[in-house]
Scaffold this motif. Structure first.
Motif, PDB file in Angstrom:
ATOM      1  N   ARG A  45       0.815  -1.114  -0.016  1.00  0.00           N
ATOM      2  CA  ARG A  45      -0.124   0.033  -0.111  1.00  0.00           C
ATOM      3  C   ARG A  45       0.776   1.340  -0.083  1.00  0.00           C
ATOM      4  O   ARG A  45       1.802   1.220   0.779  1.00  0.00           O
ATOM      5  N   ILE A  46       0.466   2.429  -0.838  1.00  0.00           N
ATOM      6  CA  ILE A  46       0.989   3.614  -0.707  1.00  0.00           C
ATOM      7  C   ILE A  46      -0.022   4.526  -0.272  1.00  0.00           C
ATOM      8  O   ILE A  46      -1.186   4.571  -0.437  1.00  0.00           O
ATOM      9  N   ALA A  47       0.582   5.620   0.565  1.00  0.00           N
ATOM     10  CA  ALA A  47      -0.547   6.431   0.912  1.00  0.00           C
ATOM     11  C   ALA A  47      -1.235   7.351   0.062  1.00  0.00           C
ATOM     12  O   ALA A  47      -0.466   7.604  -0.904  1.00  0.00           O
ATOM     13  N   LYS A  48      -2.498   7.540   0.160  1.00  0.00           N
ATOM     14  CA  LYS A  48      -3.356   8.059  -0.858  1.00  0.00           C
ATOM     15  C   LYS A  48      -2.628   9.032  -1.513  1.00  0.00           C
ATOM     16  O   LYS A  48      -2.748   9.521  -2.732  1.00  0.00           O
ATOM     17  N   TYR A  49      -2.062  10.327  -0.794  1.00  0.00           N
ATOM     18  CA  TYR A  49      -1.711  11.405  -1.400  1.00  0.00           C
ATOM     19  C   TYR A  49      -0.623  11.305  -2.280  1.00  0.00           C
ATOM     20  O   TYR A  49      -0.157  12.274  -2.995  1.00  0.00           O
ATOM     21  N   ALA A  50      -0.187  10.193  -2.155  1.00  0.00           N
ATOM     22  CA  ALA A  50       1.403   9.988  -3.013  1.00  0.00           C
ATOM     23  C   ALA A  50       1.059   8.912  -4.234  1.00  0.00           C
ATOM     24  O   ALA A  50       1.952   8.495  -4.905  1.00  0.00           O
ATOM     25  N   LEU A  51      -0.247   8.542  -4.253  1.00  0.00           N
ATOM     26  CA  LEU A  51      -0.323   7.717  -5.536  1.00  0.00           C
ATOM     27  C   LEU A  51      -0.271   8.165  -6.973  1.00  0.00           C
ATOM     28  O   LEU A  51      -0.045   7.684  -7.915  1.00  0.00           O
ATOM     29  N   GLY A  52      -0.503   9.320  -7.142  1.00  0.00           N
ATOM     30  CA  GLY A  52      -0.349  10.269  -8.226  1.00  0.00           C
ATOM     31  C   GLY A  52       0.908  11.303  -8.359  1.00  0.00           C
ATOM     32  O   GLY A  52       1.795  11.112  -7.570  1.00  0.00           O
ATOM     33  N   LYS A  53       0.588  12.339  -9.023  1.00  0.00           N
ATOM     34  CA  LYS A  53       1.690  13.276  -9.324  1.00  0.00           C
ATOM     35  C   LYS A  53       1.601  14.303  -7.781  1.00  0.00           C
ATOM     36  O   LYS A  53       0.364  14.297  -7.263  1.00  0.00           O
ATOM     37  N   TRP A  58      14.782  -3.056 -10.535  1.00  0.00           N
ATOM     38  CA  TRP A  58      15.073  -1.729 -11.502  1.00  0.00           C
ATOM     39  C   TRP A  58      16.392  -1.507 -11.328  1.00  0.00           C
ATOM     40  O   TRP A  58      17.040  -1.716 -10.389  1.00  0.00           O
ATOM     41  N   THR A  59      16.472  -0.582 -12.305  1.00  0.00           N
ATOM     42  CA  THR A  59      17.886   0.394 -12.030  1.00  0.00           C
ATOM     43  C   THR A  59      17.512   1.692 -11.238  1.00  0.00           C
ATOM     44  O   THR A  59      16.153   2.031 -11.083  1.00  0.00           O
ATOM     45  N   ASP A  60      18.514   2.576 -11.086  1.00  0.00           N
ATOM     46  CA  ASP A  60      18.015   3.897 -10.351  1.00  0.00           C
ATOM     47  C   ASP A  60      17.314   4.726 -11.327  1.00  0.00           C
ATOM     48  O   ASP A  60      16.295   5.518 -11.047  1.00  0.00           O
ATOM     49  N   GLU A  61      17.610   4.291 -12.967  1.00  0.00           N
ATOM     50  CA  GLU A  61      16.888   5.255 -13.870  1.00  0.00           C
ATOM     51  C   GLU A  61      15.525   4.697 -13.914  1.00  0.00           C
ATOM     52  O   GLU A  61      14.629   5.384 -14.249  1.00  0.00           O
ATOM     53  N   ASP A  62      15.341   3.416 -13.710  1.00  0.00           N
ATOM     54  CA  ASP A  62      14.016   2.749 -13.975  1.00  0.00           C
ATOM     55  C   ASP A  62      13.081   3.512 -12.873  1.00  0.00           C
ATOM     56  O   ASP A  62      11.873   4.071 -13.010  1.00  0.00           O
ATOM     57  N   PHE A  63      13.671   3.557 -11.644  1.00  0.00           N
ATOM     58  CA  PHE A  63      12.969   4.154 -10.403  1.00  0.00           C
ATOM     59  C   PHE A  63      12.646   5.545 -10.403  1.00  0.00           C
ATOM     60  O   PHE A  63      11.499   5.737 -10.703  1.00  0.00           O
ATOM     61  N   SER A  64      13.690   6.473 -10.963  1.00  0.00           N
ATOM     62  CA  SER A  64      13.467   7.964 -11.282  1.00  0.00           C
ATOM     63  C   SER A  64      12.262   8.012 -12.353  1.00  0.00           C
ATOM     64  O   SER A  64      11.336   8.994 -12.418  1.00  0.00           O
ATOM     65  N   GLU A  65      12.456   7.042 -13.430  1.00  0.00           N
ATOM     66  CA  GLU A  65      11.747   7.437 -14.803  1.00  0.00           C
ATOM     67  C   GLU A  65      10.139   6.986 -14.249  1.00  0.00           C
ATOM     68  O   GLU A  65       9.234   7.875 -14.450  1.00  0.00           O
ATOM     69  N   HIS A  66       9.986   5.793 -13.466  1.00  0.00           N
ATOM     70  CA  HIS A  66       8.486   5.496 -12.985  1.00  0.00           C
ATOM     71  C   HIS A  66       7.867   6.451 -11.991  1.00  0.00           C
ATOM     72  O   HIS A  66       6.702   6.715 -12.218  1.00  0.00           O
ATOM     73  N   PHE A  67       8.764   7.161 -11.078  1.00  0.00           N
ATOM     74  CA  PHE A  67       8.223   7.904 -10.192  1.00  0.00           C
ATOM     75  C   PHE A  67       8.307   9.484 -10.380  1.00  0.00           C
ATOM     76  O   PHE A  67       8.258  10.359  -9.619  1.00  0.00           O
ATOM     77  N   GLN A  68       8.861   9.733 -11.694  1.00  0.00           N
ATOM     78  CA  GLN A  68       8.934  11.177 -12.217  1.00  0.00           C
ATOM     79  C   GLN A  68       7.558  11.917 -11.827  1.00  0.00           C
ATOM     80  O   GLN A  68       6.410  11.636 -11.872  1.00  0.00           O
ATOM     81  N   GLY A  69       8.047  13.016 -11.077  1.00  0.00           N
ATOM     82  CA  GLY A  69       6.955  13.873 -10.795  1.00  0.00           C
ATOM     83  C   GLY A  69       5.932  13.728  -9.771  1.00  0.00           C
ATOM     84  O   GLY A  69       4.980  14.329  -9.259  1.00  0.00           O
ATOM     85  N   ARG A 127      11.268  11.427  -4.365  1.00  0.00           N
ATOM     86  CA  ARG A 127      12.272  12.005  -3.427  1.00  0.00           C
ATOM     87  C   ARG A 127      12.836  10.900  -2.312  1.00  0.00           C
ATOM     88  O   ARG A 127      13.706  11.311  -1.679  1.00  0.00           O
ATOM     89  N   LEU A 128      12.097   9.600  -2.333  1.00  0.00           N
ATOM     90  CA  LEU A 128      12.546   8.706  -1.238  1.00  0.00           C
ATOM     91  C   LEU A 128      13.794   8.194  -1.756  1.00  0.00           C
ATOM     92  O   LEU A 128      14.621   8.049  -1.144  1.00  0.00           O
TER      93      LEU A 128
END
Ligand code: SF4
Ligand code: SF4
Length: 340
Positions: free
Chosen positions: A89-97, A268-279, A284-285
């Motif tokens: 589970r991810i806190a609702k406030y962080a599910l989107g942008k 994932w690689t670091d890049e995969d992580f950054s790309e998936h969670f961009q914005g 920032r984690l």
């Protein structure tokens, strides 16, 4: 210059036109529980969030932010949505942008309009020394409940807050009474006993702090209680009866856009992580802390199918990740040997 009451209502209309769900006003001389805040800091219940110790001359005295200021405008934006169906589970406030940019842009537009009315303004979305929740409560947006969250009668606890300090004289809204009554659901549900008493949160025990703000190893005493929470925790929000009328947010940017299975994210690689969670707030984690958190979750809910990727992580050069992966392996093996 418009009469004060008319200007106040025009301001509110503008805020709602810009897409905010609620808007209220309070005098710059807002009543704040200064001693309570300073004692909380003194007791170190803010953990390593050192920014909470700084700028208290302004945080506790908003007039010091803008000496000519007369009023504070507070807005709220609903971010509620159902939890997606997935492992973890991810806190609702962080599910989107991330909400900061979106809200700040709108507040700037509101400031431009207020400037045309003769005001000088400073807008904030978590970006300055503002005690948003107690100020929002004084501005009539709700009350600060036993969960220490702001509760709005219609939107419950699922509001992002923003503020504008302004030199305009605006009519204050009526303060909402506390409607928690005899309810203690939030305090009772907390998996880590993070409320020493109602209305007080020991952030160092809160899963939101442990999975987001806390940098190092997650203390073993909290790992099982973290359960399947990868990022943040909504337990004290989900259980609140005032959230029963919460409606899905109108902001499509906040909607969840999907996530591969948790175990797959560990490859994932670091890049995969950054790309998936961009914005998103999760970016920032950073990837090592994501892996740390996922290991804890898999330790609690994972199966033997997850062991391969965890065994590989247990060899990681990152000592914290490796130790959390080893902990997860032990937990899964214990469950497996018990036939669970
Ligand atoms: S967010 Fe979760 S861990 Fe934190 S106080 Fe609320 S219920 Fe407890
Ligand atoms: S769960 Fe109950 S006590 Fe807690 S904030 Fe909501 S109404 Fe108040």
């Amino acid at each position: 210059m418009l009469p004060t009451d008319t200007l106040t209502e025009r301001c509110r209309e503008k805020a709602l036109e810009l897409g905010f769900d609620v808007c209220g006003f309070v005098s710059i001389d807002v009543e704040l529980r200064r001693d309570y805040y300073l004692q909380w800091i003194e007791e170190k219940q803010h953990g390593t969030m050192a920014w909470m110790e700084r700028n208290n001359d302004r945080r506790l005295e908003p007039r010091n932010i803008l000496p000519e200021a007369r009023s504070i405008l507070m807005v709220g934006l609903n971010y509620y949505q159902d939890d997606p169906d997935m492992r973890g589970r991810i806190a609702k406030y962080a599910l989107g942008k991330d909400y900061h940019k979106l809200m700040y842009k709108r507040l700037k537009l509101l400031c431009t309009w207020m400037r045309e009315q003769g005001g000088a303004q400073k807008p904030y979305v978590d970006t300055g020394p503002i005690l948003e929740k107690p100020i929002a409560a004084q501005a009539g947006l709700g009350w600060v409940g036993k969960s220490t969250l702001l509760l709005h009668r219609k939107h419950g606890t699922f509001l992002f807050l923003g503020s504008i300090i302004t030199t305009l004289e605006l009519s204050p809204d009526n303060v909402e009474n506390d409607h928690c009554g005899s309810c203690t659901r939030c305090v009772d549900i907390c998996p880590t006993n993070a409320f020493p008493t109602p209305y007080k949160l020991d952030a160092t025990r809160c899963i939101s702090y442990l999975t987001i703000e806390h940098q190092g190893s997650i203390p073993v005493e909290f790992r099982e209680a973290i359960g399947d929470r990868i990022y943040g925790c909504d337990d004290c929000l989900d259980v609140c009866p005032w959230n029963r009328w919460a409606q899905k947010t109108r902001e499509s940017k906040f909607h969840f856009s999907g996530l591969p299975d948790l175990a797959d994210t560990l490859s994932w690689t670091d890049e995969d992580f950054s790309e998936h969670f961009q914005g998103t707030p999760i970016k920032r984690l950073k990837f090592p802390r994501w892996k740390r958190n996922v290991c804890v979750v898999l330790g609690n809910i994972g199966t033997t199918a997850d062991l391969k990727v965890l065994q590989s992580l247990a060899q990681s050069d990152d000592e914290i990740v490796a130790e959390h992966a080893s902990w997860a392996i032990t937990k899964i093996e214990e469950r497996s040997s018990n036939g669970e």
